[in-house]
Design a protein around this motif. Structure first.
Motif, PDB file in Angstrom:
ATOM      1  N   ALA A 151      26.533  52.542  41.735  1.00  0.00           N
ATOM      2  CA  ALA A 151      27.972  52.730  41.946  1.00  0.00           C
ATOM      3  C   ALA A 151      28.260  53.326  43.319  1.00  0.00           C
ATOM      4  O   ALA A 151      29.288  53.008  43.942  1.00  0.00           O
ATOM      5  N   SER A 152      27.375  54.173  43.809  1.00  0.00           N
ATOM      6  CA  SER A 152      27.597  54.801  45.114  1.00  0.00           C
ATOM      7  C   SER A 152      27.477  53.783  46.245  1.00  0.00           C
ATOM      8  O   SER A 152      28.203  53.860  47.242  1.00  0.00           O
ATOM      9  N   VAL A 153      26.564  52.834  46.092  1.00  0.00           N
ATOM     10  CA  VAL A 153      26.437  51.779  47.100  1.00  0.00           C
ATOM     11  C   VAL A 153      27.652  50.857  47.051  1.00  0.00           C
ATOM     12  O   VAL A 153      28.216  50.486  48.087  1.00  0.00           O
ATOM     13  N   LEU A 154      28.070  50.486  45.849  1.00  0.00           N
ATOM     14  CA  LEU A 154      29.247  49.627  45.706  1.00  0.00           C
ATOM     15  C   LEU A 154      30.493  50.302  46.269  1.00  0.00           C
ATOM     16  O   LEU A 154      31.341  49.654  46.888  1.00  0.00           O
ATOM     17  N   SER A 155      30.591  51.609  46.090  1.00  0.00           N
ATOM     18  CA  SER A 155      31.712  52.360  46.666  1.00  0.00           C
ATOM     19  C   SER A 155      31.669  52.304  48.184  1.00  0.00           C
ATOM     20  O   SER A 155      32.696  52.125  48.846  1.00  0.00           O
ATOM     21  N   GLY A 156      30.467  52.438  48.755  1.00  0.00           N
ATOM     22  CA  GLY A 156      30.322  52.363  50.197  1.00  0.00           C
ATOM     23  C   GLY A 156      30.755  51.020  50.743  1.00  0.00           C
ATOM     24  O   GLY A 156      31.386  50.939  51.809  1.00  0.00           O
ATOM     25  N   ILE A 157      30.432  49.959  50.025  1.00  0.00           N
ATOM     26  CA  ILE A 157      30.837  48.616  50.442  1.00  0.00           C
ATOM     27  C   ILE A 157      32.358  48.506  50.493  1.00  0.00           C
ATOM     28  O   ILE A 157      32.934  47.970  51.445  1.00  0.00           O
ATOM     29  N   GLU A 158      33.021  49.035  49.487  1.00  0.00           N
ATOM     30  CA  GLU A 158      34.482  48.950  49.447  1.00  0.00           C
ATOM     31  C   GLU A 158      35.130  49.819  50.525  1.00  0.00           C
ATOM     32  O   GLU A 158      36.126  49.432  51.130  1.00  0.00           O
ATOM     33  N   VAL A 159      34.566  50.992  50.784  1.00  0.00           N
ATOM     34  CA  VAL A 159      35.085  51.840  51.863  1.00  0.00           C
ATOM     35  C   VAL A 159      34.936  51.127  53.203  1.00  0.00           C
ATOM     36  O   VAL A 159      35.849  51.142  54.039  1.00  0.00           O
ATOM     37  N   ALA A 160      33.783  50.499  53.418  1.00  0.00           N
ATOM     38  CA  ALA A 160      33.562  49.765  54.663  1.00  0.00           C
ATOM     39  C   ALA A 160      34.560  48.623  54.814  1.00  0.00           C
ATOM     40  O   ALA A 160      35.106  48.402  55.901  1.00  0.00           O
ATOM     41  N   SER A 161      34.813  47.922  53.730  1.00  0.00           N
ATOM     42  CA  SER A 161      35.765  46.817  53.764  1.00  0.00           C
ATOM     43  C   SER A 161      37.166  47.314  54.091  1.00  0.00           C
ATOM     44  O   SER A 161      37.881  46.720  54.910  1.00  0.00           O
ATOM     45  N   ARG A 162      37.564  48.421  53.483  1.00  0.00           N
ATOM     46  CA  ARG A 162      38.891  48.983  53.779  1.00  0.00           C
ATOM     47  C   ARG A 162      38.998  49.460  55.215  1.00  0.00           C
ATOM     48  O   ARG A 162      40.082  49.466  55.796  1.00  0.00           O
ATOM     49  N   ALA A 163      37.855  49.832  55.803  1.00  0.00           N
ATOM     50  CA  ALA A 163      37.848  50.282  57.194  1.00  0.00           C
ATOM     51  C   ALA A 163      37.894  49.113  58.167  1.00  0.00           C
ATOM     52  O   ALA A 163      37.960  49.316  59.386  1.00  0.00           O
ATOM     53  N   GLY A 164      37.859  47.900  57.628  1.00  0.00           N
ATOM     54  CA  GLY A 164      37.958  46.714  58.468  1.00  0.00           C
ATOM     55  C   GLY A 164      36.634  46.089  58.843  1.00  0.00           C
ATOM     56  O   GLY A 164      36.601  45.185  59.696  1.00  0.00           O
ATOM     57  N   LEU A 165      35.551  46.535  58.221  1.00  0.00           N
ATOM     58  CA  LEU A 165      34.234  45.986  58.525  1.00  0.00           C
ATOM     59  C   LEU A 165      33.915  44.815  57.605  1.00  0.00           C
ATOM     60  O   LEU A 165      33.877  44.986  56.382  1.00  0.00           O
ATOM     61  N   PRO A 166      33.661  43.634  58.152  1.00  0.00           N
ATOM     62  CA  PRO A 166      33.147  42.545  57.313  1.00  0.00           C
ATOM     63  C   PRO A 166      31.805  42.968  56.723  1.00  0.00           C
ATOM     64  O   PRO A 166      30.994  43.607  57.405  1.00  0.00           O
ATOM     65  N   VAL A 167      31.563  42.602  55.472  1.00  0.00           N
ATOM     66  CA  VAL A 167      30.351  43.038  54.774  1.00  0.00           C
ATOM     67  C   VAL A 167      29.562  41.848  54.273  1.00  0.00           C
ATOM     68  O   VAL A 167      30.115  40.931  53.670  1.00  0.00           O
ATOM     69  N   LYS A 168      28.250  41.879  54.542  1.00  0.00           N
ATOM     70  CA  LYS A 168      27.318  40.963  53.895  1.00  0.00           C
ATOM     71  C   LYS A 168      26.393  41.800  53.019  1.00  0.00           C
ATOM     72  O   LYS A 168      26.083  42.943  53.352  1.00  0.00           O
TER      73      LYS A 168
END
Length: 341
Positions: A151-168
Protein backbone atom coordinates in the motif's frame (compact mmCIF):
# COMPACT_ATOMS: atom_id res chain seq x y z
CA UNK A 1 21.76 25.93 -19.02
CA UNK A 2 25.38 26.01 -20.22
CA UNK A 3 25.44 24.81 -23.85
CA UNK A 4 27.07 21.42 -24.38
CA UNK A 5 29.58 21.32 -27.19
CA UNK A 6 28.49 18.31 -29.22
CA UNK A 7 31.18 16.14 -30.78
CA UNK A 8 29.74 15.78 -34.26
CA UNK A 9 31.85 12.70 -35.00
CA UNK A 10 29.13 10.27 -33.98
CA UNK A 11 30.46 7.38 -31.92
CA UNK A 12 29.19 3.87 -32.54
CA UNK A 13 30.41 0.56 -31.17
CA UNK A 14 31.73 -2.52 -32.95
CA UNK A 15 28.15 -3.43 -33.92
CA UNK A 16 27.34 0.12 -35.08
CA UNK A 17 25.20 0.89 -32.03
CA UNK A 18 25.24 4.54 -30.88
CA UNK A 19 25.25 5.62 -27.24
CA UNK A 20 21.89 7.22 -26.45
CA UNK A 21 21.00 6.25 -22.86
CA UNK A 22 23.08 6.77 -19.71
CA UNK A 23 22.14 4.99 -16.49
CA UNK A 24 23.81 6.36 -13.38
CA UNK A 25 23.74 4.52 -10.07
CA UNK A 26 23.89 7.08 -7.27
CA UNK A 27 24.18 4.59 -4.40
CA UNK A 28 24.79 0.89 -3.81
CA UNK A 29 22.49 0.94 -0.77
CA UNK A 30 18.93 -0.32 -0.74
CA UNK A 31 16.27 -0.74 1.94
CA UNK A 32 14.80 -3.82 0.21
CA UNK A 33 16.38 -7.27 -0.10
CA UNK A 34 14.67 -8.53 -3.24
CA UNK A 35 15.92 -12.04 -3.88
CA UNK A 36 16.67 -11.50 -7.57
CA UNK A 37 18.76 -8.43 -6.78
CA UNK A 38 20.15 -8.17 -3.23
CA UNK A 39 19.40 -11.41 -1.35
CA UNK A 40 19.51 -10.85 2.42
CA UNK A 41 21.50 -13.97 3.20
CA UNK A 42 24.31 -12.75 0.94
CA UNK A 43 24.40 -9.09 1.93
CA UNK A 44 23.86 -9.59 5.64
CA UNK A 45 26.98 -11.74 5.97
CA UNK A 46 30.04 -9.86 4.83
CA UNK A 47 28.94 -7.21 2.37
CA UNK A 48 30.16 -3.67 3.02
CA UNK A 49 28.53 -0.74 1.31
CA UNK A 50 30.65 1.97 -0.28
CA UNK A 51 31.87 4.80 1.95
CA UNK A 52 30.55 8.24 1.00
CA UNK A 53 33.87 9.53 -0.34
CA UNK A 54 34.00 6.62 -2.80
CA UNK A 55 30.72 7.63 -4.43
CA UNK A 56 30.75 10.03 -7.34
CA UNK A 57 29.79 13.51 -6.18
CA UNK A 58 26.84 15.25 -7.82
CA UNK A 59 29.29 17.59 -9.55
CA UNK A 60 31.24 14.63 -10.95
CA UNK A 61 28.05 13.01 -12.21
CA UNK A 62 27.11 16.22 -14.03
CA UNK A 63 30.55 16.49 -15.63
CA UNK A 64 30.27 12.90 -16.88
CA UNK A 65 26.70 13.44 -18.08
CA UNK A 66 27.78 16.43 -20.16
CA UNK A 67 30.60 14.40 -21.71
CA UNK A 68 28.19 11.61 -22.64
CA UNK A 69 25.66 14.10 -23.98
CA UNK A 70 28.31 15.51 -26.30
CA UNK A 71 28.57 12.05 -27.87
CA UNK A 72 24.83 11.59 -28.35
CA UNK A 73 23.24 10.62 -25.02
CA UNK A 74 19.67 11.90 -24.85
CA UNK A 75 18.32 10.22 -21.69
CA UNK A 76 19.77 9.97 -18.20
CA UNK A 77 18.24 7.51 -15.73
CA UNK A 78 19.18 7.66 -12.05
CA UNK A 79 19.28 4.28 -10.36
CA UNK A 80 20.77 2.52 -7.33
CA UNK A 81 20.52 0.50 -5.13
CA UNK A 82 17.61 2.70 -4.19
CA UNK A 83 18.35 6.21 -5.52
CA UNK A 84 15.96 7.98 -3.14
CA UNK A 85 18.27 6.94 -0.29
CA UNK A 86 20.95 9.28 -1.66
CA UNK A 87 20.74 12.50 0.34
CA UNK A 88 19.79 15.49 -1.81
CA UNK A 89 18.78 13.41 -4.83
CA UNK A 90 16.40 16.16 -5.94
CA UNK A 91 19.38 18.53 -6.07
CA UNK A 92 21.13 16.19 -8.50
CA UNK A 93 18.01 16.05 -10.67
CA UNK A 94 17.94 19.85 -10.79
CA UNK A 95 21.65 20.01 -11.61
CA UNK A 96 21.31 17.53 -14.49
CA UNK A 97 18.16 19.17 -15.83
CA UNK A 98 19.89 22.55 -15.73
CA UNK A 99 23.27 21.52 -17.15
CA UNK A 100 22.13 19.20 -19.95
CA UNK A 101 19.38 18.95 -22.51
CA UNK A 102 18.78 15.30 -21.63
CA UNK A 103 15.56 13.81 -20.34
CA UNK A 104 16.22 13.01 -16.67
CA UNK A 105 14.34 10.03 -15.23
CA UNK A 106 14.61 7.82 -12.16
CA UNK A 107 13.88 4.22 -11.15
CA UNK A 108 12.82 3.54 -7.56
CA UNK A 109 11.31 0.82 -5.40
CA UNK A 110 8.72 3.41 -4.40
CA UNK A 111 9.26 3.16 -0.64
CA UNK A 112 10.20 6.85 -0.29
CA UNK A 113 8.37 8.16 -3.32
CA UNK A 114 5.40 9.67 -1.48
CA UNK A 115 7.67 12.02 0.47
CA UNK A 116 10.00 12.82 -2.45
CA UNK A 117 7.72 13.04 -5.51
CA UNK A 118 6.83 16.73 -5.39
CA UNK A 119 10.42 17.82 -4.87
CA UNK A 120 11.59 15.59 -7.72
CA UNK A 121 8.95 16.97 -10.06
CA UNK A 122 9.84 20.54 -9.11
CA UNK A 123 13.51 19.78 -9.73
CA UNK A 124 12.80 18.80 -13.33
CA UNK A 125 12.41 15.02 -13.27
CA UNK A 126 10.70 13.98 -16.49
CA UNK A 127 9.17 10.69 -15.29
CA UNK A 128 9.58 7.92 -12.76
CA UNK A 129 9.67 4.14 -13.02
CA UNK A 130 8.56 2.15 -9.98
CA UNK A 131 9.70 -1.43 -9.44
CA UNK A 132 6.69 -3.34 -8.09
CA UNK A 133 6.52 -7.09 -8.49
CA UNK A 134 3.08 -7.80 -7.04
CA UNK A 135 -0.03 -6.06 -5.74
CA UNK A 136 -0.68 -8.98 -3.41
CA UNK A 137 0.48 -8.04 0.09
CA UNK A 138 1.92 -11.41 1.12
CA UNK A 139 3.71 -11.92 -2.19
CA UNK A 140 5.13 -8.41 -2.25
CA UNK A 141 6.39 -8.61 1.32
CA UNK A 142 8.02 -11.97 0.60
CA UNK A 143 9.72 -10.61 -2.50
CA UNK A 144 11.07 -7.42 -0.91
CA UNK A 145 12.07 -9.59 2.10
CA UNK A 146 11.80 -6.73 4.60
CA UNK A 147 8.03 -6.82 5.14
CA UNK A 148 7.40 -3.51 3.37
CA UNK A 149 3.67 -3.01 2.65
CA UNK A 150 2.48 -2.76 -0.93
CA UNK A 151 0.00 0.00 0.00
CA UNK A 152 2.87 2.39 0.71
CA UNK A 153 4.32 1.87 -2.77
CA UNK A 154 0.91 2.30 -4.39
CA UNK A 155 0.46 5.52 -2.40
CA UNK A 156 3.81 6.76 -3.67
CA UNK A 157 2.74 6.11 -7.25
CA UNK A 158 -0.42 8.16 -6.79
CA UNK A 159 1.46 11.03 -5.10
CA UNK A 160 3.93 11.06 -8.00
CA UNK A 161 1.09 11.13 -10.50
CA UNK A 162 -0.60 14.03 -8.72
CA UNK A 163 2.73 15.86 -8.77
CA UNK A 164 2.68 15.62 -12.55
CA UNK A 165 5.17 12.79 -13.01
CA UNK A 166 4.32 10.17 -15.64
CA UNK A 167 4.69 6.75 -14.02
CA UNK A 168 5.75 3.39 -15.40
CA UNK A 169 5.59 0.26 -13.25
CA UNK A 170 8.09 -2.56 -13.78
CA UNK A 171 7.37 -6.07 -12.51
CA UNK A 172 9.96 -8.85 -12.64
CA UNK A 173 8.12 -12.16 -13.04
CA UNK A 174 9.54 -15.35 -11.53
CA UNK A 175 7.78 -18.66 -12.05
CA UNK A 176 6.25 -20.09 -8.89
CA UNK A 177 6.74 -16.84 -7.00
CA UNK A 178 4.55 -14.09 -8.48
CA UNK A 179 3.49 -15.34 -11.91
CA UNK A 180 0.02 -16.22 -10.63
CA UNK A 181 -0.60 -12.54 -9.94
CA UNK A 182 0.11 -10.99 -13.33
CA UNK A 183 -3.58 -10.65 -14.23
CA UNK A 184 -4.24 -8.94 -10.89
CA UNK A 185 -1.39 -6.54 -11.67
CA UNK A 186 -2.90 -5.78 -15.07
CA UNK A 187 -6.34 -5.32 -13.55
CA UNK A 188 -4.99 -2.89 -10.94
CA UNK A 189 -3.21 -0.58 -13.40
CA UNK A 190 -5.67 -0.73 -16.32
CA UNK A 191 -7.26 2.63 -16.87
CA UNK A 192 -4.93 4.48 -14.49
CA UNK A 193 -2.68 5.98 -17.15
CA UNK A 194 0.31 4.19 -15.59
CA UNK A 195 2.10 1.84 -18.00
CA UNK A 196 2.73 -1.59 -16.51
CA UNK A 197 5.65 -3.57 -17.94
CA UNK A 198 6.42 -7.21 -17.17
CA UNK A 199 10.12 -8.20 -17.22
CA UNK A 200 11.52 -11.67 -17.71
CA UNK A 201 13.60 -12.82 -14.75
CA UNK A 202 17.25 -12.32 -15.76
CA UNK A 203 20.55 -13.88 -14.75
CA UNK A 204 22.15 -10.65 -13.59
CA UNK A 205 24.88 -11.19 -11.00
CA UNK A 206 25.78 -14.45 -9.31
CA UNK A 207 23.81 -14.49 -6.06
CA UNK A 208 20.19 -14.89 -7.16
CA UNK A 209 20.36 -18.59 -8.10
CA UNK A 210 18.94 -17.94 -11.57
CA UNK A 211 17.64 -20.91 -13.55
CA UNK A 212 16.00 -20.89 -16.97
CA UNK A 213 13.12 -22.86 -15.44
CA UNK A 214 12.29 -19.78 -13.35
CA UNK A 215 11.74 -17.61 -16.41
CA UNK A 216 8.18 -16.94 -17.57
CA UNK A 217 8.56 -16.10 -21.29
CA UNK A 218 7.03 -12.84 -22.41
CA UNK A 219 5.01 -14.71 -25.04
CA UNK A 220 3.33 -16.67 -22.24
CA UNK A 221 2.64 -13.46 -20.32
CA UNK A 222 1.07 -11.90 -23.43
CA UNK A 223 -1.24 -14.91 -23.78
CA UNK A 224 -2.18 -14.78 -20.10
CA UNK A 225 -3.10 -11.09 -20.19
CA UNK A 226 -4.81 -11.35 -23.58
CA UNK A 227 -7.05 -14.15 -22.33
CA UNK A 228 -8.42 -11.89 -19.59
CA UNK A 229 -8.10 -8.44 -21.18
CA UNK A 230 -7.68 -8.55 -24.99
CA UNK A 231 -4.59 -6.66 -26.15
CA UNK A 232 -3.04 -5.76 -29.50
CA UNK A 233 0.53 -4.78 -30.46
CA UNK A 234 1.63 -1.17 -30.85
CA UNK A 235 4.60 0.13 -32.86
CA UNK A 236 7.69 1.05 -30.80
CA UNK A 237 8.22 4.69 -29.89
CA UNK A 238 11.83 4.58 -31.11
CA UNK A 239 14.55 2.22 -32.32
CA UNK A 240 16.09 0.37 -29.40
CA UNK A 241 13.04 0.55 -27.12
CA UNK A 242 13.43 -2.40 -24.75
CA UNK A 243 9.75 -3.12 -24.13
CA UNK A 244 7.39 -4.41 -26.76
CA UNK A 245 4.29 -2.23 -26.58
CA UNK A 246 0.71 -3.48 -26.43
CA UNK A 247 -2.58 -1.76 -25.75
CA UNK A 248 -5.90 -2.92 -24.39
CA UNK A 249 -8.43 -3.32 -27.18
CA UNK A 250 -11.08 -1.62 -25.04
CA UNK A 251 -8.94 1.54 -24.74
CA UNK A 252 -7.95 1.05 -21.09
CA UNK A 253 -4.32 1.96 -21.73
CA UNK A 254 -0.95 0.46 -22.57
CA UNK A 255 1.03 -2.50 -21.25
CA UNK A 256 4.56 -3.67 -22.09
CA UNK A 257 6.76 -6.77 -22.00
CA UNK A 258 10.56 -6.86 -21.68
CA UNK A 259 11.86 -10.18 -23.01
CA UNK A 260 15.64 -9.91 -22.68
CA UNK A 261 15.97 -13.67 -22.09
CA UNK A 262 13.71 -15.19 -24.77
CA UNK A 263 13.79 -12.33 -27.30
CA UNK A 264 17.17 -10.56 -26.86
CA UNK A 265 17.51 -7.00 -28.10
CA UNK A 266 21.30 -6.68 -27.93
CA UNK A 267 21.45 -5.58 -31.57
CA UNK A 268 19.74 -2.29 -30.75
CA UNK A 269 21.08 -1.67 -27.22
CA UNK A 270 22.26 1.92 -26.78
CA UNK A 271 22.81 1.94 -22.99
CA UNK A 272 25.89 2.85 -21.00
CA UNK A 273 25.97 2.37 -17.22
CA UNK A 274 27.91 4.21 -14.52
CA UNK A 275 28.14 2.49 -11.12
CA UNK A 276 27.92 4.46 -7.88
CA UNK A 277 31.69 4.83 -7.60
CA UNK A 278 32.19 5.77 -11.23
CA UNK A 279 32.87 2.57 -13.17
CA UNK A 280 31.60 2.63 -16.75
CA UNK A 281 30.02 -0.64 -17.89
CA UNK A 282 28.85 -1.21 -21.43
CA UNK A 283 26.48 -4.10 -20.64
CA UNK A 284 24.15 -5.09 -17.81
CA UNK A 285 25.97 -8.45 -17.78
CA UNK A 286 29.50 -7.02 -17.77
CA UNK A 287 32.15 -7.96 -15.24
CA UNK A 288 34.84 -5.36 -16.04
CA UNK A 289 34.52 -1.62 -16.39
CA UNK A 290 36.45 1.61 -16.87
CA UNK A 291 37.26 3.70 -13.78
CA UNK A 292 35.99 7.22 -14.45
CA UNK A 293 36.25 8.27 -10.80
CA UNK A 294 40.01 7.95 -11.08
CA UNK A 295 40.00 9.89 -14.35
CA UNK A 296 37.79 12.64 -12.91
CA UNK A 297 39.83 12.98 -9.73
CA UNK A 298 43.11 13.09 -11.64
CA UNK A 299 42.04 16.47 -12.95
CA UNK A 300 41.08 15.33 -16.45
CA UNK A 301 39.31 17.86 -18.60
CA UNK A 302 36.20 17.40 -20.73
CA UNK A 303 38.22 16.55 -23.84
CA UNK A 304 40.01 13.68 -22.09
CA UNK A 305 36.72 12.33 -20.71
CA UNK A 306 35.16 12.42 -24.17
CA UNK A 307 38.19 10.72 -25.73
CA UNK A 308 38.04 7.94 -23.15
CA UNK A 309 34.29 7.39 -23.56
CA UNK A 310 34.75 7.32 -27.33
CA UNK A 311 37.57 4.76 -27.08
CA UNK A 312 35.61 2.47 -24.73
CA UNK A 313 32.39 2.67 -26.72
CA UNK A 314 34.06 2.06 -30.09
CA UNK A 315 35.50 -1.19 -28.70
CA UNK A 316 32.15 -2.36 -27.29
CA UNK A 317 30.94 -5.67 -28.71
CA UNK A 318 28.66 -6.87 -25.87
CA UNK A 319 25.75 -9.14 -26.77
CA UNK A 320 25.40 -11.38 -23.73
CA UNK A 321 21.67 -12.04 -24.07
CA UNK A 322 22.13 -13.20 -27.66
CA UNK A 323 24.81 -15.74 -26.72
CA UNK A 324 23.27 -16.82 -23.37
CA UNK A 325 23.75 -20.59 -23.06
CA UNK A 326 25.33 -23.21 -20.84
CA UNK A 327 28.65 -21.65 -21.83
CA UNK A 328 27.76 -18.36 -20.12
CA UNK A 329 26.60 -19.82 -16.80
CA UNK A 330 29.97 -19.50 -15.08
CA UNK A 331 30.94 -16.13 -16.53
CA UNK A 332 31.43 -13.72 -13.59
CA UNK A 333 28.94 -10.84 -13.54
CA UNK A 334 28.41 -7.80 -11.38
CA UNK A 335 25.34 -7.72 -9.16
CA UNK A 336 22.11 -5.96 -10.11
CA UNK A 337 22.23 -3.91 -6.91
CA UNK A 338 25.68 -2.62 -7.91
CA UNK A 339 25.09 -1.69 -11.53
CA UNK A 340 21.55 -0.38 -11.09
CA UNK A 341 19.59 -2.49 -13.58
Amino acid sequence: MIPVVVDTRAVTDAMRRPVRDLRVSVTDRCNFRCRYCMPAEIFNREYEFLKRDLLLSFEEIVILARAFESLGVQKIRLTGGEPLLRKGIEQLVAMLAGATGCEVTLTTNGSLLARKAEALASAGLARVTVSLDSVDEATFMAMNDVGFPVASVLSGIEVASRAGLPVKVNAVVKRGVNDSGVVDMARHFRGTGHILRFIEYMDVGATNGWRMDDVVPAAELVRTIDAEFPIEPVAPNYRGEVATRWRYVDGAGEIGFIASVTQPFCATCTRARISAEGMLYTCLFAFTGTDFRRILRSGAGQKELIRTIRRVWKARDDRYSEIRSEATVDIPKIEMSYIGG
